[in-house]
Structure formats: structure tokens, C-alpha cells
Design an enzyme around this catalytic site. Structure first.
Site, PDB file in Angstrom:
ATOM      1  N   CYS A 190       0.800  -1.227   0.000  1.00 40.29           N
ATOM      2  CA  CYS A 190       0.000   0.000   0.000  1.00 40.29           C
ATOM      3  C   CYS A 190       0.829   1.273   0.000  1.00 40.29           C
ATOM      4  CB  CYS A 190      -0.949   0.002   1.191  1.00 40.29           C
ATOM      5  SG  CYS A 190      -2.089  -1.392   1.180  1.00 40.29           S
ATOM      6  N   HIS A 330      -2.861   8.511   5.913  1.00 39.14           N
ATOM      7  CA  HIS A 330      -3.171   7.219   5.309  1.00 39.14           C
ATOM      8  C   HIS A 330      -4.657   6.940   5.525  1.00 39.14           C
ATOM      9  CE1 HIS A 330      -2.433   3.263   3.684  1.00 39.14           C
ATOM     10  NE2 HIS A 330      -2.980   2.707   4.744  1.00 39.14           N
ATOM     11  N   GLU A 341      -1.342   6.157  13.278  1.00 36.94           N
ATOM     12  CA  GLU A 341      -0.772   7.355  12.667  1.00 36.94           C
ATOM     13  C   GLU A 341      -1.092   8.611  13.460  1.00 36.94           C
ATOM     14  OE1 GLU A 341      -1.971   8.474   8.742  1.00 36.94           O
ATOM     15  OE2 GLU A 341      -3.836   7.338   8.869  1.00 36.94           O
ATOM     16  N   LYS A 362      -9.360   8.709   1.365  1.00 35.02           N
ATOM     17  CA  LYS A 362      -9.874   7.350   1.198  1.00 35.02           C
ATOM     18  C   LYS A 362     -11.352   7.286   1.572  1.00 35.02           C
ATOM     19  CE  LYS A 362      -5.522   4.836   1.945  1.00 35.02           C
ATOM     20  NZ  LYS A 362      -4.634   5.962   2.246  1.00 35.02           N
ATOM     21  N   HIS A 367      -9.626   2.654  -0.835  1.00 39.86           N
ATOM     22  CA  HIS A 367      -8.206   2.318  -0.711  1.00 39.86           C
ATOM     23  C   HIS A 367      -7.801   1.484  -1.921  1.00 39.86           C
ATOM     24  CE1 HIS A 367      -4.342   1.308   0.621  1.00 39.86           C
ATOM     25  NE2 HIS A 367      -4.582   0.949   1.860  1.00 39.86           N
ATOM     26  N   PHE A 426       0.772  -3.259   4.476  1.00 38.04           N
ATOM     27  CA  PHE A 426       0.975  -4.597   5.029  1.00 38.04           C
ATOM     28  C   PHE A 426       2.443  -4.976   4.896  1.00 38.04           C
ATOM     29  CE2 PHE A 426      -3.614  -6.286   4.185  1.00 38.04           C
ATOM     30  CZ  PHE A 426      -4.079  -5.478   5.215  1.00 38.04           C
TER      31      PHE A 426
END
Length: 443
Positions: A190, A330, A341, A362, A367, A426
């Protein structure tokens, strides 16, 4: 099959003499976008600033057997987007996105045919899951709908090898740009989009290229992808209200929404861009990445690895944390990531974190895995350009643990000179990218 004629003719010319690498700055001079809810930069930015969500019930396939049945899909017609029948047949959906967005970015940059020697033009593309759409479609055919364990290769299309090798998308991008310089596929999950832009910027800084066509693409909305995310309960089960399913930093959030799309940015040496009279959206001033070496999907609550990436990116940009005007988070809409975050911003920006607007797009475009970093970088450049910060849609009940200035529901007008964009992937990947107005005060 012979590739199409490149957008930039490969006319031989004397390469530019590279500037001393330590003095080179990286300008963004062109943008191109294929996104849910908006094909093209203008439509994309209008959707984001309107706070409009593009998430809906999946239409690409019958999603009724799956736990999560919502996604942010692109209303993309390849023929209407200018692709030929041969290109449509040859390219996976993700490659089509990349080429269409690259054509828009190159046109937007105003590059003339003889501006750069082909050997001084590079490409860098971020992608996480390759040509998923085509590979799944062809597997269904050669396995007779999954009924045959031993597949019959004679039923496969001639383009199957292209779909199997993700670098084929980089080749398509190089042909589109007439690029004979460095070419790279960056696949770090990602964070792929941000990492591809970081790699591209470094090619210019070190003198390996004078122009790089860089970005990210992804078309992952398919049964296999849905099954994978269902298995780890990463996607939201909020199927009865698709438009409001993705709600980063909201107390009621319960998973991400898959998306698709592409964004391409044209990057150049800033001084040369100015000499040719190019419009400069922003400068890529800093980049850094880290890995937590901890867990495939788990994140430590203190946000240390993301904070370290932020610290290094700001140091490279020679920007004090107090100068950050906006953070593009993110913001995946999972419990763990949003808290992680939030802690990272506090750790890196200190007290200034509480005064810095933050949002997650997002919430509107989903995403798109490897593509999202490119789409977010384009949005950050536009935020600097227009002095408008996109909102976090669906943020109606703020999580007390996410207690920063997360812009809710409506866009905010604000002059913005420095933007921090972060990504988390990930495998523990953490990336930070700093965009800045080149002529900002204090430079």
C-alpha cells in the site's frame, strides 16, 4: 504486437548535462488521474473538494457471497478514454489506467518533443497486486470455471504472459512517454505509489534522469481480492450504506473500502522546468520509508516507525515540523491504523500536530492499494495549487483517541505551502513524502 507510437517522439538529440546532484530540486509539472467518481484531474478535484463519496455496491462481479460487498469503482470506458482496440485487448485494466493518466499528465506538462533526449527520460510505477483482473478472468477460462485442477493452456489468450509479469505495465508507460532511461516497477504494497514517487525524485536528484513519468496504478476489485480481505476482516461489512461505509477517524469505523484507479505525475529538475516556462504545481522536497519488522498486518500503537519516516523526510526537505501546513493521512478507516498514525503525528510534529489540519481522501475514493499513494500525492499538489484542503467524508463521530484536527465533511480553504503525505502498508511498510511550494518563504 507492435506498441503504439509514443506520445513523445524519440528524436535523437544531445542529452542535457546533468546538474550537480546535490543542487537538483524536483518539480511536479504535470498531473493525470483516473479515479472513482472522476476521470481526469478536473473531475477528480471537484469531487474531492465537494466531499462526495464514490463508494458503492460492487458492480464488477457478483459480490453477494462476500462479507464486504462495497468498493470505489471507476466509471472507466477505455475506448472513450482514447485507447485503441489493440491497446484495450493488450492491456490489463490497471495498465489502461496508467496509460490514460500518463497521457493526461504529459499533455498537462506542456513537454515539447525535443525537450529531453529519450535516454534522459525515466519511468517509475507503483503497483501492489499486478494484473489481477486479467489473471483472474483467464484462470476462470483455462480452469473451466475452477472445475479443472489441470488447466488447459490452449484456452489462454496470447496476452497472458503480459498479465503475468507486472513489469509489462512499466513497458506500456515507457512507450507512452518515449522513455529510454531508467524504468522501474515499485511494489511495496500500500505504500507503492509514494515509494515510486520517492524513487523517481531520487533519479532526478542524483542526475540519472532529467524527467521522470511516475505514479501508480491498481485495478484490484475482483473476487480473489475480496476473498483475501474478507479472510482477515480488513474490509468493512457496512453493505447497507455504501456511500458512508468508509469513515476514517470516526468512532464507528469498522474497516476499509477497496478502490481502484491511477495517478501519474511528471517530475523534472526544477531549474530546467523554470527555464522552459513550465507550470510547477509543487516540489517533492523530502521522502523516507521505514519498516517495523514486526507483523504482516499489525501495527505498534506508538507509531514509532511512521514517525521516523516523517522525521527523515522533513530533515531531507530542510523543513521544521512547525512548517507543515497540512497532513494527508493514510486514514484507512481501520481501528488500528488510524490510532497508529495519530500517535505518529504527535510524535513527529509535537504540539504543532494539534494545530495541523489532517484529512483522509480514502473516505471518498476508497483504498486502491498500490495506487492510492499516487492519487493522494496528486491531491496534495492540487491542495497547494488551489489553497483548498479536501475533507474526511463521513467523519461525524470523532474517535476520542484520534484527537487531532481531522477536517470533517467539508473542504477547508487555507493557503498551504508544505504538505506531508504518509502511507502505511501490510508488511510494516511506512512512508512519508513532503511536497512544498518551491517559492515558499523560508526556502
Amino acid at each position: 504486437m507492435t506498441p503504439t507510437t509514443p506520445t513523445i517522439p524519440t528524436t535523437p538529440m544531445t542529452p542535457m548535462t546533468p546538474t550537480t546532484p546535490t543542487t537538483r530540486r524536483v518539480a511536479i509539472t504535470g498531473l493525470g488521474v483516473v479515479a472513482p467518481g472522476g476521470i481526469g484531474v478536473k473531475a477528480y478535484w471537484e469531487m474531492l473538494t465537494a466531499g462526495r463519496s464514490a463508494t458503492r455496491t460492487i458492480t464488477h462481479f457478483d459480490a453477494s457471497p462476500f462479507r464486504s460487498r462495497v468498493a470505489a469503482e471507476c466509471d472507466f470506458d477505455p475506448e472513450a478514454a482514447g485507447l485503441s482496440p489493440q491497446e484495450i485487448r493488450r492491456m490489463d485494466r490497471a495498465a489502461q489506467f496508467a496509460v490514460v493518466s500518463a497521457r493526461e499528465a504529459l499533455a498537462d506538462s506542456g513537454i515539447e518533443a525535443d525537450t529531453y533526449a529519450p535516454a534522459r527520460i525515466g519511468v517509475a510505477l507503483g503497483n501492489a497486486v499486478g494484473c489481477t483482473t486479467s489473471l483472474e478472468r483467464e484462470y476462470v477460462v483455462v480452469s473451466d470455471g475452477g472445475r479443472k485442477w489441470t488447466v488447459d493452456h490452449e484456452y489462454a489468450v496470447p496476452e497472458l504472459y503480459r498479465h503475468f509479469v507486472p513489469s509489462s505495465m512499466v513497458a506500456e508507460l515507457a512507450w507512452t512517454a518515449g522513455a529510454e532511461g531508467p524504468a522501474a516497477m515499485v511494489s511495496t504494497g500500500c505504500t507503492s505509489g509514494l515509494d515510486a514517487l520517492g524513487h523517481a525524485a531520487e533519479l532526478i536528484r542524483e542526475g540519472s534522469a532529467d524527467l521522470v513519468v511516475a505514479g501508480a496504478t491498481e485495478a484490484p476489485i475482483s473476487p480473489i481480492t475480496s476473498a483475501c480481505f474478507d479472510a482477515i476482516h480488513a474490509t468493512t461489512p457496512r453493505n447497507d450504506d455504501p456511500e458512508h461505509a468508509c469513515r476514517p477517524f470516526d468512532r464507528t469505523r469498522n474497516g476499509l473500502v477497496l478502490g481502484e484507479g491511477a495517478a501519474t505525475l511528471v517530475l523534472e529538475d526544477l531549474e530546467h522546468a523554470r527555464r522552459r516556462g513550465a507550470h510547477v504545481y509543487a516540489e517533492i522536497a523530502g521522502f523516507a520509508s521505514r519498516c517495523n519488522a514486526h507483523h504482516m498486518t499489525g501495527l505498534k500503537p506508538d507509531g514509532r516507525e511512521m514517525a521516523e519516516a516523517i522525521d527523515v523526510a522533513l530533515a531531507q526537505a530542510r523543513i521544521d515540523p512547525s512548517e507543515v501546513d497540512y497532513v494527508n493521512a493514510h486514514g484507512s478507516s481501520t481501528k488500528m491504523n488510524d490510532r497508529h498514525e495519530t500517535a505518529a503525528f504527535k510524535r513527529s510534529l509535537g504540539h504543532h500536530a494539534y494545530r495541523t489540519p489532517v484529512s483522509s481522501i480514502k473516505s471518498m475514493i476508497g483504498h486502491s492499494l498500490g495506487a492510492i499513494g499516487g492519487l493522494e500525492a496528486a491531491a496534495c499538489a492540487l491542495a497547494i495549487e488551489h489553497g483548498v484542503l479536501p475533507p474526511t467524508a463521513n467523519l461525524t463521530e470523532p474517535d476520542p483517541e484520534c484527537d487531532l484536527d481531522y477536517i470533517p465533511l467539508h473542504a477547508r480553504e487555507q493557503r498551504t505551502d508544505v504538505v506531508l503525505s504518509v502511507g502505511s502498508g501490510f508488511g510494516g511498510f511506512q512512508t512519508a513524502l513532503v511536497l512544498a511550494r518551491p517559492e515558499r518563504s523560508g526556502r
